[in-house]
Scaffold this motif. Sequence first.
Motif, PDB file in Angstrom:
ATOM      1  N   TYR A 169       0.864  -1.139   0.038  1.00 23.71           N
ATOM      2  CA  TYR A 169       0.158  -0.028  -0.040  1.00 23.71           C
ATOM      3  C   TYR A 169       0.949   1.211   0.008  1.00 23.71           C
ATOM      4  CZ  TYR A 169      -3.780  -3.164   1.429  1.00 23.71           C
ATOM      5  OH  TYR A 169      -4.732  -4.072   1.239  1.00 23.71           O
ATOM      6  N   ASN A 170       0.182   2.434  -0.658  1.00 21.98           N
ATOM      7  CA  ASN A 170       1.264   3.440  -0.878  1.00 21.98           C
ATOM      8  C   ASN A 170       0.303   4.932  -0.737  1.00 21.98           C
ATOM      9  OD1 ASN A 170       0.440   4.298  -3.676  1.00 21.98           O
ATOM     10  ND2 ASN A 170       1.671   2.338  -4.051  1.00 21.98           N
ATOM     11  N   SER A 171       0.788   5.904  -0.134  1.00 20.22           N
ATOM     12  CA  SER A 171      -0.181   7.081  -0.383  1.00 20.22           C
ATOM     13  C   SER A 171       0.519   8.017  -1.365  1.00 20.22           C
ATOM     14  CB  SER A 171       0.232   7.901   1.228  1.00 20.22           C
ATOM     15  OG  SER A 171      -0.183   6.942   2.268  1.00 20.22           O
ATOM     16  N   ALA A 172      -0.603   8.656  -1.895  1.00 16.53           N
ATOM     17  CA  ALA A 172      -0.041   9.502  -2.986  1.00 16.53           C
ATOM     18  C   ALA A 172       0.389  10.993  -2.567  1.00 16.53           C
ATOM     19  CB  ALA A 172      -1.363   9.805  -4.104  1.00 16.53           C
ATOM     20  N   VAL A 232     -10.167  14.996  -0.129  1.00 18.82           N
ATOM     21  CA  VAL A 232     -11.823  14.749  -0.253  1.00 18.82           C
ATOM     22  C   VAL A 232     -12.300  15.007  -1.703  1.00 18.82           C
ATOM     23  CG1 VAL A 232     -12.430  15.187   1.960  1.00 18.82           C
ATOM     24  CG2 VAL A 232     -12.274  17.333   0.263  1.00 18.82           C
ATOM     25  N   ASN A 233     -11.328  15.141  -2.732  1.00 20.43           N
ATOM     26  CA  ASN A 233     -11.835  15.301  -4.091  1.00 20.43           C
ATOM     27  C   ASN A 233     -10.969  14.283  -5.038  1.00 20.43           C
ATOM     28  OD1 ASN A 233      -9.237  16.697  -4.069  1.00 20.43           O
ATOM     29  ND2 ASN A 233      -9.946  17.959  -5.724  1.00 20.43           N
ATOM     30  N   ALA A 234     -10.649  13.171  -4.509  1.00 21.20           N
ATOM     31  CA  ALA A 234      -9.826  12.184  -5.279  1.00 21.20           C
ATOM     32  C   ALA A 234     -10.838  11.714  -6.468  1.00 21.20           C
ATOM     33  CB  ALA A 234      -9.589  11.108  -4.512  1.00 21.20           C
ATOM     34  N   LYS A 235     -10.224  11.705  -7.617  1.00 20.61           N
ATOM     35  CA  LYS A 235     -11.081  11.133  -8.696  1.00 20.61           C
ATOM     36  C   LYS A 235     -10.365  10.309  -9.623  1.00 20.61           C
ATOM     37  CE  LYS A 235     -10.869  15.646 -10.646  1.00 20.61           C
ATOM     38  NZ  LYS A 235     -10.262  16.320  -9.549  1.00 20.61           N
ATOM     39  N   VAL A 236     -10.860   9.551 -10.452  1.00 17.92           N
ATOM     40  CA  VAL A 236     -10.516   8.777 -11.753  1.00 17.92           C
ATOM     41  C   VAL A 236     -11.109   9.061 -12.949  1.00 17.92           C
ATOM     42  CG1 VAL A 236     -11.288   6.706 -10.899  1.00 17.92           C
ATOM     43  CG2 VAL A 236      -9.472   6.628 -12.359  1.00 17.92           C
ATOM     44  N   THR A 237     -10.555   9.170 -14.193  1.00  8.79           N
ATOM     45  CA  THR A 237     -11.439   9.287 -15.202  1.00  8.79           C
ATOM     46  C   THR A 237     -11.128   8.083 -16.077  1.00  8.79           C
ATOM     47  OG1 THR A 237     -11.118  11.891 -15.338  1.00  8.79           O
ATOM     48  CG2 THR A 237     -12.000  10.635 -17.171  1.00  8.79           C
ATOM     49  N   ILE A 238     -12.142   7.348 -16.607  1.00  9.09           N
ATOM     50  CA  ILE A 238     -12.037   6.243 -17.258  1.00  9.09           C
ATOM     51  C   ILE A 238     -12.943   6.203 -18.694  1.00  9.09           C
ATOM     52  CG2 ILE A 238     -12.896   3.779 -17.164  1.00  9.09           C
ATOM     53  CD1 ILE A 238     -13.045   4.108 -14.425  1.00  9.09           C
ATOM     54  N   LEU A 239     -12.173   6.200 -19.585  1.00  9.81           N
ATOM     55  CA  LEU A 239     -12.708   6.457 -21.277  1.00  9.81           C
ATOM     56  C   LEU A 239     -12.508   5.193 -22.093  1.00  9.81           C
ATOM     57  CD1 LEU A 239     -11.104  10.008 -21.674  1.00  9.81           C
ATOM     58  CD2 LEU A 239     -13.310   9.563 -20.853  1.00  9.81           C
ATOM     59  N   THR A 255     -13.181   7.784  -2.025  1.00  7.29           N
ATOM     60  CA  THR A 255     -13.061   8.361  -0.789  1.00  7.29           C
ATOM     61  C   THR A 255     -12.028   7.500  -0.119  1.00  7.29           C
ATOM     62  OG1 THR A 255     -14.943   7.198   0.252  1.00  7.29           O
ATOM     63  CG2 THR A 255     -15.313   9.547  -0.209  1.00  7.29           C
ATOM     64  N   GLU A 256     -11.661   6.371  -0.581  1.00 11.89           N
ATOM     65  CA  GLU A 256     -10.817   5.258  -0.071  1.00 11.89           C
ATOM     66  C   GLU A 256      -9.303   5.908  -0.396  1.00 11.89           C
ATOM     67  OE1 GLU A 256     -13.055   4.644  -2.094  1.00 11.89           O
ATOM     68  OE2 GLU A 256     -13.979   2.827  -1.432  1.00 11.89           O
ATOM     69  N   GLN A 257      -8.469   5.469   0.504  1.00  9.86           N
ATOM     70  CA  GLN A 257      -7.116   5.918   0.333  1.00  9.86           C
ATOM     71  C   GLN A 257      -6.374   5.118  -0.679  1.00  9.86           C
ATOM     72  OE1 GLN A 257      -4.544   6.826   3.775  1.00  9.86           O
ATOM     73  NE2 GLN A 257      -2.808   6.395   2.869  1.00  9.86           N
ATOM     74  N   ASN A 258      -6.706   3.756  -0.847  1.00  8.79           N
ATOM     75  CA  ASN A 258      -6.050   3.063  -1.811  1.00  8.79           C
ATOM     76  C   ASN A 258      -7.341   2.329  -2.680  1.00  8.79           C
ATOM     77  OD1 ASN A 258      -3.019   2.882  -1.745  1.00  8.79           O
ATOM     78  ND2 ASN A 258      -3.803   2.721   0.491  1.00  8.79           N
ATOM     79  N   ILE A 259      -7.392   2.585  -3.943  1.00  7.34           N
ATOM     80  CA  ILE A 259      -8.106   1.695  -4.843  1.00  7.34           C
ATOM     81  C   ILE A 259      -7.474   1.001  -6.223  1.00  7.34           C
ATOM     82  CG2 ILE A 259     -10.338   3.084  -4.372  1.00  7.34           C
ATOM     83  CD1 ILE A 259     -10.355   3.766  -7.126  1.00  7.34           C
TER      84      ILE A 259
END
Length: 253
Positions: free
Chosen positions: A39-42, A136-143, A155-159
């Motif tokens: 596990y790692n933190s950004a 509180v604004n972590a996001k990922v874009t999937i195209l 909201t999870e620290q690691n996905i």
Amino acid sequence: MKTNVIYLLVLLLVSSCASKKEVLYMQDAMTEASGEVKYNSATIQPNDILKITVETLVPEAALPYNKTSSQGMQPQNVQLLQLEGYLVSLDNTIKFPVLGEISTDNQTTKQLETTIKEKLVSGGHLLSPTVNVRLVNAKVTILGEVNQPGTYSFTEQNITLLQALGYAGDLTINGKRNDILITREVDGLRKVSHIDLTSASFMNSEFYFIKPNDVIVVNPNNPRVKNAGFVGDVGTILTIASLALSITILLSR
């Protein structure tokens, strides 16, 4: 005549179907998936929004160092958390009550907790405070070839990469599973990686866990490209040439 028609149909089916090997995930999972999960933190990036709370044994003493909503209550949902959070500037700083400007450069949320706590103690502001920092604004874009493309908050620290693709409803049958494109920006640098989901080896790479602001692109596989009317490779050209020749022979009889 009938033989030629069957031959043409077989060619069409072969050129438009995806093989089992192209569709199944992690086909070597029994040999490649085992290993330690790291596990790692950004690190905190510009435009991140941080929710920071400071607590002490005497709650009133920590009030000047906390943001509260206009009603005087702590916000409970993500949207309010973002409004009441600290926006990281383009030069990697936040403006914190009483302490003023604090650098977030090259720090994780855990490291920033330590930084703020040390400033509160060394400056004589509070004794033994507890500091919590949360993105509180972590996001990922999937195209691309997924069932529900879009931008997803988490909201999870690691996905994991697979969890992120699950948000988008998984790949369509036309998604190119052996060449998932991921772009990532860290400390002003952009990384691009190609992930093969048909092999479990990606689970041991730095891209197994998604980081905030990652962009995942699922390109169409060869059958999808061919159905769209594009010529994908030499095999396709040979197939088209064979069909044209067969049709010419049929018409000449």
